[in-house]
Design a protein around this motif. Structure first.
Motif, PDB file in Angstrom:
ATOM      1  N   LEU A  91      -4.296   1.742  -9.931  1.00  0.00           N
ATOM      2  CA  LEU A  91      -5.712   1.363  -9.508  1.00  0.00           C
ATOM      3  C   LEU A  91      -6.163  -0.122  -9.749  1.00  0.00           C
ATOM      4  O   LEU A  91      -6.557  -0.978  -9.011  1.00  0.00           O
ATOM      5  CB  LEU A  91      -6.775   2.437 -10.033  1.00  0.00           C
ATOM      6  N   GLY A  92      -5.672  -0.285 -11.093  1.00  0.00           N
ATOM      7  CA  GLY A  92      -5.931  -1.899 -11.556  1.00  0.00           C
ATOM      8  C   GLY A  92      -5.371  -2.937 -10.577  1.00  0.00           C
ATOM      9  O   GLY A  92      -5.684  -4.102 -10.434  1.00  0.00           O
ATOM     10  N   MET A  93      -4.244  -2.620  -9.996  1.00  0.00           N
ATOM     11  CA  MET A  93      -3.384  -3.478  -9.129  1.00  0.00           C
ATOM     12  C   MET A  93      -3.985  -3.441  -7.731  1.00  0.00           C
ATOM     13  O   MET A  93      -3.362  -4.039  -6.806  1.00  0.00           O
ATOM     14  CB  MET A  93      -1.925  -3.289  -9.082  1.00  0.00           C
ATOM     15  N   GLN A  94      -5.117  -2.793  -7.446  1.00  0.00           N
ATOM     16  CA  GLN A  94      -5.857  -2.769  -6.228  1.00  0.00           C
ATOM     17  C   GLN A  94      -5.090  -1.800  -5.302  1.00  0.00           C
ATOM     18  O   GLN A  94      -4.866  -1.993  -4.007  1.00  0.00           O
ATOM     19  CB  GLN A  94      -6.147  -4.039  -5.445  1.00  0.00           C
ATOM     20  N   MET A 107     -11.945  -3.785 -12.707  1.00  0.00           N
ATOM     21  CA  MET A 107     -10.616  -3.643 -13.492  1.00  0.00           C
ATOM     22  C   MET A 107      -9.456  -4.423 -12.491  1.00  0.00           C
ATOM     23  O   MET A 107      -9.315  -3.547 -11.420  1.00  0.00           O
ATOM     24  CB  MET A 107     -10.094  -2.450 -13.969  1.00  0.00           C
ATOM     25  N   ASN A 108      -9.034  -5.397 -12.854  1.00  0.00           N
ATOM     26  CA  ASN A 108      -8.048  -6.005 -11.860  1.00  0.00           C
ATOM     27  C   ASN A 108      -6.949  -6.324 -12.788  1.00  0.00           C
ATOM     28  O   ASN A 108      -7.078  -7.213 -13.620  1.00  0.00           O
ATOM     29  CB  ASN A 108      -8.576  -7.126 -11.327  1.00  0.00           C
ATOM     30  N   ILE A 109      -5.799  -5.810 -12.701  1.00  0.00           N
ATOM     31  CA  ILE A 109      -4.522  -6.126 -13.279  1.00  0.00           C
ATOM     32  C   ILE A 109      -3.599  -6.964 -12.450  1.00  0.00           C
ATOM     33  O   ILE A 109      -3.125  -6.616 -11.331  1.00  0.00           O
ATOM     34  CB  ILE A 109      -3.645  -4.811 -13.716  1.00  0.00           C
ATOM     35  N   ASN A 110      -3.126  -7.974 -13.002  1.00  0.00           N
ATOM     36  CA  ASN A 110      -2.096  -8.599 -12.328  1.00  0.00           C
ATOM     37  C   ASN A 110      -0.703  -8.749 -13.153  1.00  0.00           C
ATOM     38  O   ASN A 110      -0.715  -9.168 -14.325  1.00  0.00           O
ATOM     39  CB  ASN A 110      -2.824 -10.243 -12.262  1.00  0.00           C
ATOM     40  N   LEU A 111       0.188  -8.084 -12.360  1.00  0.00           N
ATOM     41  CA  LEU A 111       1.604  -7.740 -13.007  1.00  0.00           C
ATOM     42  C   LEU A 111       2.323  -8.663 -12.035  1.00  0.00           C
ATOM     43  O   LEU A 111       2.431  -8.618 -10.946  1.00  0.00           O
ATOM     44  CB  LEU A 111       1.929  -6.436 -13.051  1.00  0.00           C
TER      45      LEU A 111
END
Lengths: 147, 60
Positions: free
Chosen positions: A69-72, B1-5
């Motif tokens: 979810l955090g990675m869209q 919440m935005n995760i950048n991997l």
């Protein structure tokens, strides 16, 4: 002249085999644990007193779902129309309550076209598929097939 | 919440959680579960490196 006793013994043993029940009888727990495990990842194992395994499964599936979810990542809906969308829905719905929560809260309703969103979508689907493995495992433990 | 991997970190995180679940669900005893989980993790990460090198060589 042959004695008929041998035949009688054979008949008895045949009857004994046919009367014997299944090796792993279906119990209430073998039905309840997988359902709980589907709704709450790792819940089936916790219900069966496999606490460490249950917590590890819970952390793994929930973390993968939240990272997705955090990675869209996109959450699939049941009426996608396309066959690949339906398969995506099957994967997503494996996360149980997390999927329904995401749908209620309208999370994952994005159409971002970048690599991270694509990975996120994969994380969401795989989280559900891994939970299906955990559900099957809980069923086997409840049946007594696995310690 | 935005995760950048990054691609690599996403692959390692994926490998970690998938290996934990594979280990628990596909083996019986605790020792076997740990060994199989580590094996799966090594295979996932090794596969990432292998695929990375193959793509790098193709690009040349």
């Amino acid at each position: 002249m042959a004695k008929p006793t041998t035949d009688k013994k054979t008949d008895k043993s045949k009857n004994a085999v046919s009367v014997r029940g299944p090796e792993y009888p279906l119990t209430t727990m073998a039905v309840v644990a997988p359902i709980v495990g589907w709704l709450i990842p790792g819940g089936g194992h916790i219900l069966l007193k496999r606490y460490v395994r249950g917590v590890l499964l819970l952390v793994s599936v929930v973390a993968m779902f939240l990272i997705g979810l955090g990675m869209q990542g996109r959450i699939y809906k049941p009426n996608g129309g396309d066959i690949l969308d339906i398969l995506g829905f099957v994967g997503d719905v494996g996360s149980g309550a997390l999927y329904f929560l995401a749908r209620i809260m309208d999370w994952g309703n994005v159409m971002a076209a970048n690599a991270a969103a694509d990975y996120g979508k994969t994380f969401l689907i795989v989280a559900g598929l891994l939970n299906f493995l955990a559900v099957a495992d809980a069923h086997h433990i409840a049946l007594g097939k696995k310690p | 919440m935005n995760i950048n991997l990054s691609h690599f970190s996403a692959a390692v995180v994926f490998a970690l959680f998938a290996s934990v679940v594979f280990g628990i669900t596909l083996r019986s005893s605790t020792k076997e579960q740990v060994r199989y989980g580590l094996y799966c993790f090594a295979m996932f990460v090794g596969g990432v490196f292998l695929a990375g090198w193959v793509m790098a060589l193709i690009r040349r």
